[in-house]
Design an enzyme around this catalytic site. Structure first.
Site, short mmCIF file in Angstrom:
data_model
loop_
_atom_site.label_atom_id
_atom_site.label_comp_id
_atom_site.label_asym_id
_atom_site.label_seq_id
_atom_site.Cartn_x
_atom_site.Cartn_y
_atom_site.Cartn_z
N GLY A 1 -3.06 -15.70 7.24
CA GLY A 1 -2.64 -17.10 7.18
C GLY A 1 -3.79 -18.06 7.46
O GLY A 1 -4.97 -17.66 7.49
N LEU B 1 1.93 0.66 7.61
CA LEU B 1 1.88 1.21 6.25
C LEU B 1 3.14 1.98 5.85
O LEU B 1 3.06 3.10 5.33
CB LEU B 1 0.63 2.11 6.09
CG LEU B 1 -0.72 1.41 6.22
CD1 LEU B 1 -1.86 2.41 6.31
CD2 LEU B 1 -0.95 0.47 5.04
N SER C 1 0.84 -1.21 0.00
CA SER C 1 0.00 0.00 0.00
C SER C 1 0.87 1.25 0.00
O SER C 1 1.83 1.37 0.77
CB SER C 1 -0.90 0.03 1.23
OG SER C 1 -1.81 -1.05 1.18
N CYS D 1 -6.94 -1.67 6.51
CA CYS D 1 -5.82 -1.88 7.43
C CYS D 1 -6.39 -1.73 8.85
O CYS D 1 -6.98 -0.70 9.16
CB CYS D 1 -4.71 -0.86 7.17
SG CYS D 1 -3.43 -0.96 8.44
N ALA E 1 1.99 -5.71 12.15
CA ALA E 1 1.61 -4.29 12.28
C ALA E 1 2.83 -3.52 11.80
O ALA E 1 3.70 -3.14 12.58
CB ALA E 1 1.26 -3.94 13.71
N ASN F 1 -9.11 -8.28 4.19
CA ASN F 1 -7.84 -7.91 4.83
C ASN F 1 -7.71 -8.70 6.15
O ASN F 1 -8.53 -9.58 6.42
CB ASN F 1 -7.81 -6.39 5.08
CG ASN F 1 -6.39 -5.84 5.12
OD1 ASN F 1 -5.49 -6.48 5.68
ND2 ASN F 1 -6.17 -4.68 4.55
C1 SIN Z 1 0.62 -2.65 7.61
O1 SIN Z 1 1.32 -1.98 6.83
O2 SIN Z 1 0.76 -2.58 8.83
C2 SIN Z 1 -0.41 -3.61 7.07
C3 SIN Z 1 -1.31 -2.99 6.09
C4 SIN Z 1 -2.68 -3.61 6.07
O3 SIN Z 1 -3.00 -4.45 6.90
O4 SIN Z 1 -3.48 -3.23 5.23
#
Ligand code: SIN
Length: 312
Positions: free
Chosen positions: A224, A81, A54, A137, A78, A199
């Protein structure tokens, strides 16, 4: 055919939302970093399309370590992003288009409808074949699921992005909601061409010795095998409620049987994420297994089995 490859004659080829893929497996967002090189490795390994990590309007460092923890049957992450911002990432998308032979889907996020639209437009200008909106997210404030859990905010974002781009728009939904069909309907009515379901599930891990949460952000998203039954139910619910809207199944796909279950629930394609970290051959293995299954069951193509679990 003079040895020429034809998507029409390929039983594994699928078309949805204006995209045509040689097979129904797609790299899920967030796996294997940002570079065109790593996306290309996955494409060469047999993925029918790839979704980028992303990307937002400005560079973002993400959370400090630990950002990933192994759970009983999956991973909790986590990352926060982390991304270089669309200006820098546009170059990588441009380069991807010169090397990849499969569709490149840009995953985008923002903190407002306008920001989502700006990032999506830039990604399309750089050559992305489609956009997947990360409105799911589960742990970054003022974006992701904070938008995707509200039909009103979700509609606003989808409508604004749809008006800004001319490529297919896919909306990645959150499973962390009471009724996913409400959000699915809101996205489709606002102009989504397809939906990705789902997601990660909001989750956490605690270390009994240190007596503290393990992830620096405390809360993360579970992916998973553990999430597969939840993701499958979400796809089934959406297909039951919205019929022919194309859905991409995502959550715990690691082998051909998982993929087939998603097709039967109503998915036109599947995304594979967590399993790629363990096995980069997974795309080829899934595709081969699906082909053998179709032959054994006397079906001529993947699309013939989409939604068959709904038969009365
Ligand atoms: C992340 O970057 O922490 C995960 C992104 C997501 O779950 O969409």
């Amino acid at each position: 055919m003079n040895g020429e490859f034809s998507l029409e004659s390929n039983p594994l080829s699928i078309s949805f939302a204006g995209l045509t893929l040689a097979n129904p497996t797609i790299l899920a967002s967030g796996i294997l970093g940002y570079s065109a090189e790593s996306l290309n490795r996955v494409a060469k390994g047999g993925a029918g399309a790839v979704v980028t990590k992303s990307v937002g309007i400005a560079p973002r460092a993400g959370y400090s370590n630990p950002t990933v923890v192994q759970a009983e049957s999956g991973l909790i992450n986590a990352m926060g992003l982390p991304n270089p911002g669309i200006e820098v990432y546009s170059e990588e998308i441009r380069f991807s288009k010169t090397v990849l032979r499969v569709p490149v889907i840009a995953s985008v996020f923002g903190y407002s409808a306008e920001e989502y639209a700006v990032v999506a437009k830039r990604a399309v200008e750089a050559g992305a074949d489609a956009v997947e909106l990360n409105v799911s997210c589960p742990h970054v404030k003022q974006t992701g699921a904070e938008i995707g859990q509200s039909p009103k905010f979700l509609s606003e974002v989808v409508q604004t992005v749809k008006a800004a781009i001319s490529k297919p728009l896919i909306v990645k939904l959150s499973p962390n909601v009471a009724d996913i069909t409400v959000l699915a309907r809101a996205a489709v009515e606002a102009g989504a061409d397809a939906l990705t379901a789902v997601n990660t599930l909001k989750a956490m891990a605690i270390d009994a010795e240190t007596m503290r949460p393990i992830l620096s952000n405390v809360r993360g998203g579970l992916s998973g095998a553990a999430v597969k039954p939840v993701a499958l139910r979400c796809v089934y619910d959406i297909h039951e409620a919205l019929g022919d809207v194309p859905v991409v199944g995502c959550g715990g796909v690691a082998n051909w049987r998982d993929a087939v279950e998603f097709f039967l629930a109503g998915a036109s394609a599947v995304q594979i994420g967590t399993a790629v970290a363990e096995n980069t051959e997974v795309f080829q293995a899934v595709t081969k297994g699906v082909e053998t299954y179709l032959r054994r069951k006397h079906y001529g193509s993947v699309k013939e089995i989409v939604g068959l679990a709904h038969r009365k």
